[in-house]
Enzyme design. Sequence first.
Site: not given
Ligand code: ADP
Ligand code: F6P
Length: 319
Positions: A12, A103, A105-106, A126, A128, A163
């Site tokens: 995100g 974030g 995941g990235s 992020t 969050d 409200r």
């Molecule tokens: P964020 O980075 O904001 O937490 P995501 O969790 O959607 O968002 O992760 C972003 C991207 O990072 C995913 O779409 C994927 O390409 C990559 N990613 C997430 N988890 C993993 C993982 N366990 N191993 C490798 N790449 C990952």
């Molecule tokens: O991680 C950022 C965030 O905006 C979260 O707060 C929310 O749950 C999610 O991404 C929304 O994701 P999308 O862009 O897929 O609607």
Amino acid sequence: MIRKIGVLTSGGDSPGMNAAIRAVTRCALGNGIEVYGIEDGYRGLIEGRMRQFSKTNVSDILSRGGTILGSARLPEFKDRDVQLKACEILKEKEIDAIVVIGGDGSYRGAKALTDLGINCIGLPGTIDNDIAGTDQTIGFDTALNTVVDAVDKLRDTSSSHHRCSVVEVMGNHCGDLAVYSGLSCGAEIVVTPETGYDEEDILDRLRYLDNTGKSHAIVIICEKICDVEALARKISASTGFSGRSTVLGHIQRGGSPTPNDRVLASRMGEKAVDLLVQGVGGHCVGIKENKIVSFPIDEALAMPKTSRKQLYRLFDRLV
Ligand code: ADP
Ligand code: F6P
């Protein structure tokens, strides 16, 4: 010695990502390192979509929300084959290292690439504020300002109409946006994964507030906890307030970054380049007690997030 680095934004988007891209680019160029902007996160990487950045390519972006590189989610990036393909492309283009802004995941993707021989540094982008290893993420402050602005407006109209406004904020599973905005706006109730959700308790509290003569009430709820529209209907049906729900949604992800986010992103971008120049990979950058720090990604992902107990306690004392 590194000669070429890439920079990408993933997951995100968040306000301040552009400030980070600018800082990475300019600090790297200042060190004689070429910079390639990779489009749409890991998706653009495996498709080889990238362009070389000069100093002027990152002009006029400091104040812009979103990310000039585009962002994406690529679930397949968890697969080793896809990660190997990314490494192949990077080797082909002679890119030695990458700065990944996103974030947790990235960060996992960045760690995987580092293990395969491409040094990566993660920057916490992020709204969050859900990354351990940093007190604040890039974009959180801007999103908080957006929420506060919206809730202040909702309070005006709520008090005119007796409200209760139920406001859903983002945060994924992290209650920081909710509790910080609750404190900033003087909300009557805050609901997050940390507080838990007890509907009867909320309704009882609202009845009590109505009986004390309050003209309005604000309930701020972290997303993914309950159906805020259904809760607003219950409030209308069983308290003296009429309930209205507002889901702030993606408006929280946009907008010009606050000065705080711009400075944070700039400091973190500088640190990422310094680490890569020193040959460090697999680390993520954070801010702790106003000092820019870095940790191995694995360590940061395993850390418990800083407790917000004191903030919740303060909230309870002030309502
Ligand atoms: P964020 O980075 O904001 O937490 P995501 O969790 O959607 O968002 O992760 C972003 C991207 O990072 C995913 O779409 C994927 O390409 C990559 N990613 C997430 N988890 C993993 C993982 N366990 N191993 C490798 N790449 C990952
Ligand atoms: O991680 C950022 C965030 O905006 C979260 O707060 C929310 O749950 C999610 O991404 C929304 O994701 P999308 O862009 O897929 O609607």
